[in-house]
Design a protein around this motif. Structure first.
Motif, PDB file in Angstrom:
ATOM      1  N   LYS A 265       0.810  -1.327   0.116  1.00  0.00           N
ATOM      2  CA  LYS A 265       0.151   0.032  -0.202  1.00  0.00           C
ATOM      3  C   LYS A 265       0.705   1.246  -0.006  1.00  0.00           C
ATOM      4  N   TYR A 266       1.788   1.237   0.818  1.00  0.00           N
ATOM      5  CA  TYR A 266       2.530   2.593   1.096  1.00  0.00           C
ATOM      6  C   TYR A 266       3.476   3.276  -0.122  1.00  0.00           C
ATOM      7  N   GLN A 269       0.995   4.588  -2.837  1.00  0.00           N
ATOM      8  CA  GLN A 269       0.078   5.594  -2.353  1.00  0.00           C
ATOM      9  C   GLN A 269       1.146   6.824  -2.707  1.00  0.00           C
ATOM     10  N   GLU A 273       0.814  10.079  -5.286  1.00  0.00           N
ATOM     11  CA  GLU A 273       1.254  11.581  -5.009  1.00  0.00           C
ATOM     12  C   GLU A 273       2.388  12.247  -5.799  1.00  0.00           C
ATOM     13  N   GLU A 295      -6.785   2.267  -6.252  1.00  0.00           N
ATOM     14  CA  GLU A 295      -7.653   2.595  -5.095  1.00  0.00           C
ATOM     15  C   GLU A 295      -7.877   1.622  -4.197  1.00  0.00           C
ATOM     16  N   THR A 298      -5.267   0.149  -2.228  1.00  0.00           N
ATOM     17  CA  THR A 298      -4.556   0.772  -1.198  1.00  0.00           C
ATOM     18  C   THR A 298      -5.664   0.979  -0.119  1.00  0.00           C
TER      19      THR A 298
END
Ligand code: 4AD
Ligand code: MG
Length: 460
Positions: A265-266, A269, A273, A295, A298
């Motif tokens: 996940k990290y 993300q 960004e 989406e 995460t």
């Protein structure tokens, strides 16, 4: 004067008088008294538009600029009147570093991935591959940051080893023996005459070394190249790939699953960004569902499913698989993808696999039939992570080694770690290329590797 990267220039909040950019010409457009030159320097997806007018002393040459040529431009940065770009540069000097011939292989039209794989130096100059390899770079940064934030230490494990961690025999031999006068013993090459005095190979996994250090430093991870002479020409196997392998002392399978979920996940993300434009390219041109998929990955809690139940689901499904599945058989990609894409519609962690299909080091469960293994399955890819709790009990480990036919003398050092202060510990391997495929929607592993190595292919 130092050159400024276009990526930085485009973030400017005010005009500037004297900027220097260096890059490669993407396109040119001439009018009577000036030319527009689009320059890209590889720092980001966007080009910067250069306005070169006939007051330049080499304007005649500037008008002959071709796609692919390298230039250095000095000028003033100002707000652009044109659509789709905020900034442009009016040149007061434009040096042509090298002029590319008209035969430049990249045309304006889109090229196939297969064609681009044949031009080592120009593939990364295309929008798609530039974006893919910037994302690859940023993802690896995010992975290091993820671990550092959790107090893991980065461990460099050897590339040349004398063991086969996975026991699958997919080894590339490393030798300095002379093939035309090969020393032999009982008809076979005499390994004792080889460089290390025994047979050596390229590592298939840094895990065994990482375990040694987890039992000293606590939480460690490796992130490096691994090699497998797997003769399968699939879109998700490469002979040389990078693996991220955390190893945690005092950690069971549950803790291992938690880390695996967070590790996926990290970084996703992070690149959503930090690499908005590059990811945006993939969402527009490569996989229209990309942002939805990311989406989902995460934001959702991953399903945790014992292998036994996974097999039941697959057997009950109406889907016709090419390969049969039943308890004791390895899941194929089609099975993995069915579970994650169709049945659960989100990532699935399958655990407690039969010992017969998993390596010797996985911890034996009380049922004596399954081991504390886990694979993380994700949409579009199937298995992206493989790992387990490790067998920390010396006696059980020894009997597993003899069951699987591993010679104890190659692993005595590994066995010794179970003698002095052995503790429950766990870890896993994340296939870095499969991770990039997941993040970009790229379907073929060759296209996320700068110089892919696959069977029969090592041109450059
Ligand atoms: O499941 P694997 O074989 O696990 C191990 O090697 C363990 N020793 C890792 C550990 O516990 N420290 O490989 C781990 C991951 C797979 O899930 C897959 O993502 C990737 O590595 N992988 C490959 N990626 C590209 N090409 C190949 N040939 C790959 N083989 C495995
Ligand atoms: Mg595996």
């Amino acid at each position: 004067m130092k050159r400024t990267k276009i990526f930085r220039l485009l973030q400017s909040d005010a005009p500037a008088d004297n900027v220097l950019v260096k890059g490669w010409v993407r396109t040119t457009r001439d009018s009577k008294t000036f030319s527009f030159v689009e320059v890209n320097d590889g720092s980001c997806l966007s080009n910067i538009q250069i306005i070169a007018d006939n007051s330049l002393e080499n304007y005649d040459e500037v008008k002959k600029l071709t796609t692919g040529s390298a230039v250095a431009v000095t000028g003033s940065l100002s707000e652009s009147q044109g659509k789709g770009q905020k900034w442009e540069i009016t040149a007061n000097r434009l040096d042509i570093i090298s002029l590319a011939p008209e035969t430049y292989p990249l045309q304006k039209k889109r090229h196939t991935d297969e064609f681009l794989r044949t031009i080592a130096h120009l593939r990364p100059r295309t929008n798609k591959y530039g974006a893919a390899f910037r994302i690859r770079s940023e993802l690896s940064y995010a992975i290091h940051k993820f671990f550092r934030d959790r107090d893991f230490r980065y461990l460099h494990t050897p590339i040349i080893t004398g063991s086969d961690c996975e026991g699958a025999g997919e080894l590339f031999r490393v030798t300095s023996l002379d093939f035309d006068g090969l020393p032999k013993k009982e008809g076979k090459p005499d390994d004792s005459k080889d460089f290390f005095g025994k047979a050596a190979n390229l590592t298939v996994s840094g895990q065994l070394s990482a375990e040694m250090f987890a039992l000293a430093l606590g939480d460690v991870y490796t992130f490096g190249p691994t090699f497998r002479a797997e003769n399968s020409n699939t879109r998700r196997h490469a002979a040389e790939f990078w693996m991220v392998e955390p190893e945690m002392a005092f950690c069971d399978l549950e803790g291992n699953m938690e880390l695996a979920e967070d590790l996926i996940k990290y970084p996703i993300q992070h690149v959503i960004e930090e690499c908005e434009a590059d990811i945006g390219l993939f969402a527009r041109f490569v996989d229209k569902n990309l942002m939805k998929t990311l989406e989902n990955i995460t934001a959702s809690d991953y399903i945790r499913l014992p292998y036994r139940e996974a097999v039941e689901i697959l057997k009950k499904s109406k889907k016709k698989f090419d390969h049969d599945i039943e308890f004791g058989k390895d899941m194929q990609t089609e099975h993995e993808r069915y579970l994650t894409e169709h049945h659960f519609k989100k990532p699935v962690i399958v655990y407690d696999y039969p010992k017969t299909i998993k390596p010797f080091y996985m911890r034996m469960n009380d049922d004596n039939e399954t081991v504390a293994a886990m694979d993380v399955l994700v949409p579009g890819i199937g298995e992206i992570i493989g790992g387990s709790q490790r067998e920390e009990r010396a006696e059980v480990l020894k009997s597993r080694m003899s069951e699987t036919g591993l010679p104890e003398d190659n692993y005595w050092w590994y066995l010794e770690s179970r003698e002095y202060g052995t503790v429950p510990h766990s870890g896993f391997g994340l296939g870095f290329e499969r991770f990039i495929m997941l993040v970009t929607g790229i379907r073929n592993i060759r296209d996320v590797i700068p110089f892919p190595r696959t069977p029969g292919s090592i041109e450059f």
